[in-house]
Design a protein around this motif. Structure first.
Motif, short mmCIF file in Angstrom:
data_model
loop_
_atom_site.label_atom_id
_atom_site.label_comp_id
_atom_site.label_asym_id
_atom_site.label_seq_id
_atom_site.Cartn_x
_atom_site.Cartn_y
_atom_site.Cartn_z
N UNK A 1 0.84 -1.20 0.00
CA UNK A 1 0.00 0.00 0.00
C UNK A 1 0.88 1.25 0.00
N UNK A 2 0.72 2.07 -1.01
CA UNK A 2 1.41 3.36 -1.10
C UNK A 2 0.52 4.41 -0.44
N UNK A 3 0.91 4.89 0.76
CA UNK A 3 0.09 5.84 1.52
C UNK A 3 0.20 7.27 0.98
N UNK A 4 1.16 7.53 0.10
CA UNK A 4 1.30 8.86 -0.50
C UNK A 4 0.35 9.01 -1.68
N UNK A 5 0.36 8.01 -2.59
CA UNK A 5 -0.50 8.06 -3.78
C UNK A 5 -1.80 7.29 -3.59
N UNK A 6 -1.93 6.61 -2.42
CA UNK A 6 -3.14 5.83 -2.12
C UNK A 6 -3.43 4.77 -3.17
N UNK A 7 -2.40 4.03 -3.56
CA UNK A 7 -2.55 2.92 -4.50
C UNK A 7 -2.14 1.62 -3.82
N UNK A 8 -2.70 0.52 -4.31
CA UNK A 8 -2.46 -0.78 -3.70
C UNK A 8 -2.22 -1.82 -4.78
N UNK A 9 -1.28 -2.74 -4.51
CA UNK A 9 -1.06 -3.91 -5.37
C UNK A 9 -1.18 -5.16 -4.50
N UNK B 1 6.99 -24.71 -11.38
CA UNK B 1 5.82 -24.16 -12.09
C UNK B 1 4.96 -23.35 -11.13
N UNK B 2 5.02 -22.04 -11.22
CA UNK B 2 4.32 -21.17 -10.27
C UNK B 2 3.47 -20.15 -11.01
N UNK B 3 2.33 -19.80 -10.39
CA UNK B 3 1.44 -18.78 -10.93
C UNK B 3 1.06 -17.80 -9.84
N UNK B 4 1.21 -16.50 -10.11
CA UNK B 4 0.84 -15.46 -9.15
C UNK B 4 -0.16 -14.51 -9.81
N UNK B 5 -1.26 -14.24 -9.09
CA UNK B 5 -2.30 -13.32 -9.58
C UNK B 5 -2.12 -11.95 -8.95
N UNK B 6 -2.17 -10.89 -9.77
CA UNK B 6 -1.97 -9.52 -9.31
C UNK B 6 -3.24 -8.70 -9.54
N UNK B 7 -3.50 -7.78 -8.61
CA UNK B 7 -4.59 -6.82 -8.74
C UNK B 7 -4.08 -5.45 -8.32
N UNK B 8 -4.29 -4.45 -9.17
CA UNK B 8 -3.89 -3.08 -8.87
C UNK B 8 -5.16 -2.28 -8.55
N UNK B 9 -5.14 -1.55 -7.40
CA UNK B 9 -6.29 -0.77 -6.94
C UNK B 9 -5.93 0.70 -6.83
N UNK B 10 -6.92 1.58 -7.11
CA UNK B 10 -6.67 3.01 -6.96
C UNK B 10 -7.06 3.46 -5.56
N UNK C 1 10.75 -13.60 -9.36
CA UNK C 1 9.51 -14.38 -9.37
C UNK C 1 8.30 -13.48 -9.11
N UNK C 2 8.33 -12.71 -8.02
CA UNK C 2 7.30 -11.70 -7.75
C UNK C 2 7.99 -10.35 -7.82
N UNK C 3 7.79 -9.61 -8.92
CA UNK C 3 8.55 -8.38 -9.12
C UNK C 3 7.95 -7.19 -8.38
N UNK C 4 7.01 -7.44 -7.45
CA UNK C 4 6.55 -6.39 -6.55
C UNK C 4 6.97 -6.69 -5.10
N UNK C 5 7.56 -7.85 -4.86
CA UNK C 5 8.09 -8.22 -3.54
C UNK C 5 9.45 -8.86 -3.77
N UNK D 1 10.55 1.13 -0.27
CA UNK D 1 9.29 1.11 -1.01
C UNK D 1 9.27 2.21 -2.08
N UNK D 2 8.91 1.80 -3.31
CA UNK D 2 8.78 2.78 -4.40
C UNK D 2 7.89 2.18 -5.49
N UNK D 3 6.90 2.95 -5.95
CA UNK D 3 6.00 2.52 -7.02
C UNK D 3 5.33 1.18 -6.70
N UNK D 4 4.94 1.03 -5.43
CA UNK D 4 4.28 -0.18 -4.93
C UNK D 4 5.18 -1.41 -4.94
N UNK D 5 6.46 -1.22 -5.19
CA UNK D 5 7.42 -2.33 -5.15
C UNK D 5 8.12 -2.31 -3.80
#
Length: 792
Positions: free
Chosen positions: A285-293, A336-345, A568-572, A620-624
Motif C-alpha cells: 500500500x502506497x500511503x502517499x499516492x493511495x494505490x495498492x497492489x 511451475x508457479x502462478x501469481x495473480x496480481x490486482x492493482x487498486x486506486x 519471481x514476484x517483481x513487486x516483492x 518502497x517505491x511505485x508499490x514495489x
C-alpha cells in the motif's frame, strides 16, 4: 485465542485416551534390589529378554531405595538383574501369568573376580557436566538394544529427535552435528546417514550450547558431538527404506555399514522426488499516492534427487585411524508457479488484473568429501593429534521464463527470461592437538583455514520488439571470495567437583566481492580475538551448575551480499547488500541441571550484546517492496530458558522447552531512528508414548509469540506435528507415519507500517503427510532414511 484452547484440549484428550489404553494392556514387574547387608543398590539394571532369542525387549534401573517398576507386553520372556561388581541373577517367567509380577527383595552378592576388573562402561546411561559441555555417557541400558544414533540422541536431556529424524537442541534447530569432534559426511543432513551408526558403537554424546574458543566463532544454536568407540561391533549393519507422502514426497534408500578388524565401511544410496508448495499473499500500500497492489499465488519447488555416500575408516593400528568418505547428490528442479496480481486506486477500484506464470528448470550438483587422520599418543585417548579436511561443492544451472498475461484493465503483458550459473566451493582444513598433563590439567591448541569461493552469473532479458534484450540494470556477475584463518589455545582444570576452562581464538578474515559488469568491489580485511571462559560446579551427582562467556561472530553470507535476485514476484523483491558488515555478539550464560529420579531439568539465564546488527529493511517505491539487509545499531537481549525431560512411566516420555527474552534495540539508519524495546517467547511440548502392539506415538505442539521488528510486527503462530511408529518382525522392521502441521495452522505473517507505506505478507507451507517403511538386515536394526531434509 479460541483455536489455541481447542488445540490444547485436543492434545490433552489424546494423551488421556492413550494413557487409558496403555495402562490396561501391560504386565507390571516390581521388586527391590539390595546387597547382602540389605543396603539398597541404586542404578542396578533390570532387563526383560526374549526366552528364545535372548534379545533384550525392555529395561529399567533401580531408584535410590533399590526399587523398580518395569512393564512388558511380551508373552515369552525372562528377567535379568545385574550391577557392576555383583553376580547377575536371572528369573524365568512365572508359570501362572497375571497382570503383576512381584519379585520382592532381590539380594545380589559381590563377585570377587568382577571387582578386580577395571570398569570402563557404566550400566546406566547418565549425564554429567564437563566444563563447557554436558556429557551423556551411553550405558548398557541403551548399547544393548541395537537402536540407532537417532534413538540414543532422543535419550539425551535437552535434545529432541522427531519421527522424521530432525534434531533440535533446547527447542532450536540449526544444530551442528560432529563425529569425534569434526564435521563429517555421516553427520551431513544431505545424506542422513546417522541411521547407520548403532547405539553400541557410541561411547558418549557431548552437548555444547555455548562453544569455547576451540570451535568456530561463527554462531549456531549449539553443537552435538557423537564420540564413537574404538571397538565398534564387527559385522554387517544395514537397512532399506521406502517412503511416500502428500504433497508428493517419495524416496527409497539403502544404508550399509560393515566393520572388520581393520576397516569400517559405510555407504548409502538414495533416490526421491518431492513437491514443495508455498502459498503466499502480499499487499503493498502506497500511503502517499493511495494505490495498492495485491498478489496471491502458490510457488512450487519440485525436485527429483539422487544421493550416494561412500566412506571408510582404516585402523592402521590401535593408535592411528584414517577416514576417507564422499557424498555426491544431484537435484533436478522444476518450479511451475502462478501469481495473480490486482492493482487498486485510491477508492479501491480495480485498475488492472494480470497473472504472472513461471517455468523454471535447474540442475544442482553437490559434492562433499572428508579426509581425517587421528593419532592417539601412547594409547591415551585424551592425548591426540587430529588433522581433517572437508570439501564441499554446490552448483546451480538454472533458466526461468516469466509471462505476464493481462486479465482486465491496464495492459501489463510482458515476457522475461533469467539465467543463473552459480558455483560455490568451500574447503576446511583443521589441525587439533590435545595434551593432558595430569588427570586434572589439560591444554588444547590448533588451527583452521576455511576457503569459500563463489561465482554467480545472473542475467535478466526482456522481450522487446520481437526479441529478448538483456537488462543491464538487473544483470551482473557476482564474485565472492572469503578466507578465514583461525588459531586457538585453551587450558583447563577439572577437579572432582569444580573446574574451569579458558581460551582465546584469533581469526583473520579476508573478504573480497566484485560485481564484474559494474566493477563495484568491496574488500574487507579484519582480525578479531574471541575469548571464552567456562566453569562448572557439581553440588551432587544430581545437581550441577555451569557458567560461560564467549564472543561470537556472524559473517554475511553470499546471499546477504549479492544484490541480484530472483524476479519471481517483481513487486516483492529480496536482494543482498555488498557493503554489509559482520555482526559480533558477547554471549553470557549460566545453566543448571537437575536429575530428579525419572526427570532431568535444565534451567538457564543468558545475556547477549550484539553490535552492527543485521536487519532486513524494506525500501518502497511505485508499490514495489524491496527488502535488503542493513547494519543497524546494537541489540541487548536478556532471557531465560527452561528444558525438562520426564519419563513418569516406561511407556511415556514428556519433553518441554520454554524460552523468554526481552530485548532493547538502538540504532539509526539514513536519519531514521530505530530505538524500541520488546519481548518474545516460544515453547514446545512433546509427548512420546509406547502403545500396545509395539506402536509408538509422538505429538509435538509449538508456539511462537508475536514479536516487534524494526519496521513492524511478526504475528504469533501455533502448530502441532504428529508421528506414529509401529515395530514389526521382532523389531527388524519399522513403519512410520508423520503429519507436519496437523491443523494447517503454521502461518507466518509479517506487517510493516511506516509513514508512507504499508506492507502485509502471509506465507503457509500447509500440511505434510509421510509414510515410511524401513527394514534392517544382518546385524543392523531398522534405520530410517527419509531422503534429503526438507528445506523450510
Amino acid at each position: 485465542m479460541k483455536r489455541y484452547i481447542l488445540y490444547s484440549l485436543l492434545f490433552g484428550f489424546q494423551i488421556l485416551n492413550i494413557t487409558g489404553i496403555v495402562a490396561q494392556t501391560t504386565t507390571l514387574i516390581t521388586g527391590k534390589v539390595v546387597d547382602v547387608n540389605e543396603r539398597p543398590i541404586e542404578f542396578a539394571t533390570v532387563l526383560v529378554a526374549d526366552s528364545e532369542t535372548q534379545k533384550p525387549l525392555s529395561g529399567t534401573t533401580t531408584l535410590e531405595d533399590g526399587s523398580f517398576e518395569l512393564e512388558t507386553k511380551a508373552s515369552n520372556f525372562y528377567i535379568e538383574v545385574s550391577f557392576i561388581g555383583f553376580e547377575t541373577k536371572t528369573f524365568g517367567q512365572p508359570v501362572t501369568k497375571g497382570e503383576t509380577i512381584t519379585l520382592g527383595t532381590i539380594t545380589l552378592s559381590e563377585d570377587a573376580e568382577k571387582l578386580q576388573e577395571v570398569v570402563v562402561r557404566g550400566e546406566i546411561s547418565r549425564t554429567e557436566f564437563k566444563l563447557d559441555k554436558r556429557v551423556f555417557n551411553v550405558g548398557k541400558d541403551l548399547s544393548t538394544t541395537g537402536a540407532s544414533a537417532l534413538d540414543v540422541l532422543n535419550n539425551v536431556p535437552s535434545v529432541n529427535v522427531d519421527i522424521e529424524g530432525q534434531i533440535s537442541l533446547r527447542g532450536s534447530r540449526g544444530v551442528q552435528i560432529l563425529i569425534n569432534g569434526k564435521p563429517s559426511v555421516i553427520a551431513s543432513e544431505e545424506g542422513n546417514t546417522l541411521g547407520t551408526i548403532t547405539a553400541d558403537m557410541i561411547d558418549r554424546i557431548e552437548v555444547i550450547t555455548n562453544p569455547s574458543a576451540k570451535y568456530d566463532a561463527e554462531g549456531t544454536s549449539g553443537i552435538i558431538n557423537i564420540v564413537i568407540k574404538k571397538d565398534q561391533r564387527k559385522g554387517l549393519n544395514g537397512s532399506v527404506s521406502v517412503n511416500t507422502g502428500a504433497p508428493d514426497s517419495h524416496s527409497i534408500g539403502i544404508s550399509l555399514n560393515r566393520r572388520s578388524e581393520k576397516f569400517n565401511l559405510f555407504s548409502q544410496l538414495g533416490y526421491g522426488i518431492r513437491e514443495l508448495p508455498d502459498d503466499r499473499i502480499n499487499r503493498n500500500v502506497d500511503l502517499v499516492n493511495n494505490t495498492t497492489v495485491l498478489s496471491t499465488g502458490t510457488e512450487y519447488r519440485n525436485e527429483t534427487y539422487y544421493n550416494f555416500v561412500l566412506g571408510t575408516d582404516y585402523y592402521i593400528d590401535e593408535n592411528n585411524v584414517l577416514t576417507l568418505s564422499g557424498n555426491f547428490a544431484m537435484e533436478l528442479e522444476d518450479q511451475p508457479s502462478t501469481t495473480s496480481f490486482t492493482s487498486l486506486d485510491a477508492s479501491d477500484n480495480v485498475v488492472s488484473e494480470w497473472q504472472r506464470t513461471e517455468v523454471t528448470e535447474a540442475e544442482n550438483p553437490k559434492l562433499q568429501f572428508e579426509l581425517q587422520y587421528k593419532k592417539d599418543f601412547n594409547g591415551d585417548e585424551d592425548h591426540t593429534l587430529v588433522f581433517s579436511s572437508l570439501g564441499n561443492f554446490f552448483g546451480k544451472d538454472q533458466s526461468s521464463d516469466f509471462i505476464n498475461t493481462t486479465l482486465s484493465g491496464t495492459d501489463n503483458d510482458a515476457e522475461q527470461k533469467t539465467r543463473t550459473d552459480f558455483k560455490e566451493s568451500v574447503f576446511t582444513f583443521k589441525l587439533d592437538y590435545t595434551r593432558p598433563f595430569s588427570e586434572k590439567w589439560k591444554i588444547e591448541t590448533g588451527a583452521q583455514y576455511v576457503l569459500n569461493d563463489v561465482k554467480n552469473d545472473y542475467e535478466v532479458s526482456d522481450f522487446e520488439n520481437g526479441s529478448f534484450v538483456v537488462d543491464p540494470g538487473l544483470t551482473n556477475i557476482f564474485d565472492f571470495d572469503q578466507n578465514v584463518l583461525g588459531v586457538y589455545g585453551t587450558g583447563s582444570y577439572e577437579g572432582s567437583k569444580w573446574g574451569i576452562k579458558a581460551g582465546l581464538r584469533l581469526e583473520q578474515t579476508n573478504l573480497n566481492t566484485l560485481l564484474e559488469n559494474t566493477d563495484q568491489a568491496n574488500e574487507q580485511n579484519y582480525t578479531n580475538l574471541f575469548p571464552s571462559v567456562h566453569s562448572s560446579y557439581k553440588f551432587t551427582d544430581k545437581i550441577s551448575v555451569q557458567a560461560g562467556y564467549s564472543k561470537r561472530v556472524y559473517r554475511p553470507r553470499m546471499w546477504d551480499l549479492n544484490p541480484f535476485f530472483n524476479i519471481r514476484n517483481n513487486f516483492s523483491i529480496r536482494q543482498g547488500n555488498p557493503d554489509l558488515q559482520p555482526e559480533f555478539t558477547d554471549s553470557y550464560e549460566i545453566t543448571s541441571i537437575y536429575i530428579l529420579g525419572k526427570a532431568s531439568i535444565n534451567f538457564g539465564a543468558y545475556y547477549r550484546y550484539t553490535t552492527d546488527v543485521i536487519e532486513r529493511v524494506s525500501f518502497f517505491a511505485n508499490n514495489v517492496n524491496t527488502v535488503r539487509p542493513e547494519n543497524i545499531g546494537e541489540n541487548k537481549v536478556t532471557g531465560i530458558e527452561f528444558n525438562a525431560k520426564y519419563a513418569p512411566f516406561k511407556w511415556m516420555t514428556l519433553n518441554a522447552d520454554f524460552n523468554y527474552s526481552e530485548f532493547k534495540r538502538e540504532g539509526i539508519f539514513e536519519s531514521t531512528v530505530f530505538d524500541f524495546d520488546g519481548d518474545q517467547w516460544s515453547s514446545k511440548v512433546m509427548a512420546k508414548l509406547k502403545l500396545p502392539a509395539d506402536f509408538e506415538l509422538e505429538t509435538t505442539g509449538n508456539y511462537n509469540s508475536r514479536v516487534r521488528t524494526v519496521q513492524g510486527v511478526r504475528s504469533d503462530n501455533l502448530f502441532m506435528d504428529l508421528g506414529l511408529r509401529k515395530n514389526i518382525l521382532k523389531g527388524k522392521a519399522v513403519l512410520n507415519l508423520s503429519v507436519r502441521d496437523l491443523f494447517a495452522s503454521r502461518i507466518n505473517e509479517d506487517e510493516i507500517v511506516q509513514n508512507d507505506f504499508e506492507v502485509y505478507s502471509r506465507r503457509q507451507r500447509g500440511r505434510f503427510i509421510a509414510l515410511g517403511f524401513s527394514y534392517g538386515f544382518g546385524k543392523g536394526e531398522a534405520m530410517q532414511y527419509s531422503g534429503q531434509r526438507r528445506r523450510f
